[in-house]
Design an enzyme around this catalytic site. Sequence first.
Site, PDB file in Angstrom:
ATOM      1  N   SER A 114      93.641 -26.515   3.624  1.00 50.39           N
ATOM      2  CA  SER A 114      92.626 -27.462   4.100  1.00 50.39           C
ATOM      3  C   SER A 114      91.934 -26.806   5.289  1.00 50.39           C
ATOM      4  CB  SER A 114      93.310 -28.749   4.554  1.00 50.39           C
ATOM      5  OG  SER A 114      92.420 -29.536   5.318  1.00 50.39           O
TER       6      SER A 114
ATOM      7  N   TYR B  30      99.781 -32.718   9.861  1.00 50.28           N
ATOM      8  CA  TYR B  30      98.978 -32.254   8.728  1.00 50.28           C
ATOM      9  C   TYR B  30      98.406 -30.863   9.030  1.00 50.28           C
ATOM     10  CZ  TYR B  30      95.655 -32.466   4.825  1.00 50.28           C
ATOM     11  OH  TYR B  30      94.952 -32.198   3.662  1.00 50.28           O
TER      12      TYR B  30
HETATM   13  N1  LIG Z   1      90.749 -34.906  -0.207  1.00 52.22           N
HETATM   14  C1  LIG Z   1      90.488 -34.173   0.850  1.00 52.22           C
HETATM   15  O1  LIG Z   1      89.586 -34.501   1.660  1.00 52.22           O
HETATM   16  C2  LIG Z   1      91.249 -32.913   1.076  1.00 52.22           C
HETATM   17  C3  LIG Z   1      90.762 -31.992   2.028  1.00 52.22           C
HETATM   18  C4  LIG Z   1      91.468 -30.824   2.257  1.00 52.22           C
HETATM   19  C5  LIG Z   1      92.626 -30.556   1.533  1.00 52.22           C
HETATM   20  N2  LIG Z   1      93.097 -31.460   0.620  1.00 52.22           N
HETATM   21  C6  LIG Z   1      94.334 -31.128  -0.082  1.00 52.22           C
HETATM   22  O2  LIG Z   1      94.093 -31.212  -1.480  1.00 52.22           O
HETATM   23  C7  LIG Z   1      95.343 -31.425  -2.149  1.00 52.22           C
HETATM   24  C8  LIG Z   1      95.154 -32.494  -3.199  1.00 52.22           C
HETATM   25  O3  LIG Z   1      94.897 -33.727  -2.540  1.00 52.22           O
HETATM   26  P1  LIG Z   1      93.837 -34.801  -3.066  1.00 52.22           P
HETATM   27  O4  LIG Z   1      92.803 -34.923  -2.033  1.00 52.22           O
HETATM   28  O5  LIG Z   1      93.458 -34.504  -4.466  1.00 52.22           O
HETATM   29  O6  LIG Z   1      94.734 -36.121  -2.943  1.00 52.22           O
HETATM   30  P2  LIG Z   1      95.202 -37.195  -4.005  1.00 52.22           P
HETATM   31  O7  LIG Z   1      96.047 -38.142  -3.231  1.00 52.22           O
HETATM   32  O8  LIG Z   1      94.032 -37.743  -4.768  1.00 52.22           O
HETATM   33  O9  LIG Z   1      96.112 -36.341  -5.014  1.00 52.22           O
HETATM   34  C9  LIG Z   1      97.337 -35.797  -4.613  1.00 52.22           C
HETATM   35  C10 LIG Z   1      98.305 -35.804  -5.790  1.00 52.22           C
HETATM   36  O10 LIG Z   1      99.524 -35.182  -5.341  1.00 52.22           O
HETATM   37  C11 LIG Z   1     100.609 -35.967  -5.814  1.00 52.22           C
HETATM   38  N3  LIG Z   1     101.782 -35.760  -4.961  1.00 52.22           N
HETATM   39  C12 LIG Z   1     102.013 -36.282  -3.727  1.00 52.22           C
HETATM   40  N4  LIG Z   1     103.226 -35.900  -3.289  1.00 52.22           N
HETATM   41  C13 LIG Z   1     103.761 -35.115  -4.258  1.00 52.22           C
HETATM   42  C14 LIG Z   1     104.982 -34.429  -4.390  1.00 52.22           C
HETATM   43  N5  LIG Z   1     105.931 -34.502  -3.450  1.00 52.22           N
HETATM   44  N6  LIG Z   1     105.202 -33.696  -5.513  1.00 52.22           N
HETATM   45  C15 LIG Z   1     104.263 -33.649  -6.495  1.00 52.22           C
HETATM   46  N7  LIG Z   1     103.105 -34.297  -6.429  1.00 52.22           N
HETATM   47  C16 LIG Z   1     102.842 -35.029  -5.333  1.00 52.22           C
HETATM   48  C17 LIG Z   1     100.101 -37.404  -5.785  1.00 52.22           C
HETATM   49  O11 LIG Z   1     100.888 -38.245  -6.640  1.00 52.22           O
HETATM   50  C18 LIG Z   1      98.670 -37.230  -6.247  1.00 52.22           C
HETATM   51  O12 LIG Z   1      98.573 -37.315  -7.656  1.00 52.22           O
HETATM   52  C19 LIG Z   1      96.354 -31.781  -1.053  1.00 52.22           C
HETATM   53  O13 LIG Z   1      97.153 -30.649  -0.779  1.00 52.22           O
HETATM   54  C20 LIG Z   1      95.474 -32.115   0.136  1.00 52.22           C
HETATM   55  O14 LIG Z   1      96.136 -31.912   1.359  1.00 52.22           O
HETATM   56  C21 LIG Z   1      92.426 -32.619   0.384  1.00 52.22           C
END
Ligand SMILES: NC(=O)c1ccc[n+]([C@@H]2O[C@H](COP(=O)([O-])OP(=O)(O)OC[C@H]3O[C@@H](n4cnc5c(N)ncnc54)[C@H](O)[C@@H]3O)[C@@H](O)[C@H]2O)c1
Length: 278
Positions: A153, A166
Site C-alpha cells: 500500500s 497498518y
Molecule cells: N482498498 C484500498 O484502498 C487499498 C489501498 C492500498 C492497499 N490495499 C490492500 O489491498 C489488499 C486487498 O484489500 P481490498 O481493498 O481488496 O479489501 P477487501 O476487504 O475488499 O478484500 C480483502 C479480502 O481479503 C480477505 N481476507 C481478510 N483476512 C484474510 C485472511 N486472514 N486470510 C485470507 N483472506 C483474508 C477478506 O475476506 C476479503 O475477501 C489488502 O492487502 C489491502 O491492504 C487496499
Amino acid sequence: MRRLFGTRLRRRSHHAHAVVTGAGSGIGRAFAVELARRGGHVVCADIDEDSTKETVRLVESHGGRALAVHCDVSIERQVWDLSETAEGWLGRPPDLVVNNAGIGAGGQVVGETPLPDWRRVLAVNTWGVVHGCHVFVPWLRFAGDGGLINVASAAGFAAAPRMGAYNVSKAAVLAVSETVAAELSGSGVAVTVLCPTFVSTNIIGSELIDSTVARTAERLMRLTGASPEHIARRTLDAHDRGRLYVVPRLDAQLIWRAKRMLPAAYTRAAGLLGRLPA
Ligand SMILES: NC(=O)c1ccc[n+]([C@@H]2O[C@H](COP(=O)([O-])OP(=O)(O)OC[C@H]3O[C@@H](n4cnc5c(N)ncnc54)[C@H](O)[C@@H]3O)[C@@H](O)[C@H]2O)c1
C-alpha cells in the site's frame, strides 16, 4: 513519471496457473477475474467462503477456470495446505502467486492503539505475505520462471498518522518484496509490489478501523478511489513488463517523491494533516 517507479527487466506474460489470496472481494477478486480474462486458471483463497465462491462464478463467466479454497493466510499450516490443494488442482505448482489478502486498521495514535490490534494487523498483512513468500517462493526459484505479486500500500511509505499498525504491516510487505526481488534477480521470476492509495473496495468495513477514520476514508475513497479492476489490469501489465514497483496514482507518486526529497517537511505536513478534524 512511470519510468521513475519501474525497474524494466523484460516483457513476459504467462499466468496460466495462479494463486490469489484475499480473492473473495475487492482487488483480489479483480486479479482473479483479470487473470481469467488472460487465459489463467486461478486458485482463489480467502477466509470468506461464500464471497470466494462468487469470485469463482465470475471467473467462470469470463471463460476461466477457478477453485475456491478456504485459507487464513495468517496461519502457516493453512498456507501449506493451500499450496498442496493448488498443486493438486492445477496439476503443477502455480507460476504466479498474488499475496493480496489484507485488512484495514486505523484510528488511534501509537501508544493508544491496542496491542491486540497491532498483532492482528501484522498477523494478516505481514505474516500473511511472509507465509505466502515462504511457501511459494522456493517453487518459483526452483522453476526459475514465473511471478510473485505482493499487495502492499502507499501506507507502506506514507507514514500517515493514526495508522501505525497498518503502515508498519505494509512497510514490511514492501521490504520483503524488495528482498525477494534482489534474491531472484537474474532468474526468470518477476517480483512486483503494488502500492496503491485508495481503491474502492470493502476494506473500510474492517472492525479495526474506528468510525471517525472510516468516515474520512469512505469520503476519500468516493472522491479518489480507483476501481479494483483498473488496479488489477495495470498491475498485471506492469508485472508482465518486469516492473518491481507499481505505484498507480499521482497522489501516491507525489508522496513517494516528497518523502524521499523533503523528508522533514513531509513529516511535518503529514502531522498537520493528521490533526485536521475528520
Ligand atoms: N482498498 C484500498 O484502498 C487499498 C489501498 C492500498 C492497499 N490495499 C490492500 O489491498 C489488499 C486487498 O484489500 P481490498 O481493498 O481488496 O479489501 P477487501 O476487504 O475488499 O478484500 C480483502 C479480502 O481479503 C480477505 N481476507 C481478510 N483476512 C484474510 C485472511 N486472514 N486470510 C485470507 N483472506 C483474508 C477478506 O475476506 C476479503 O475477501 C489488502 O492487502 C489491502 O491492504 C487496499
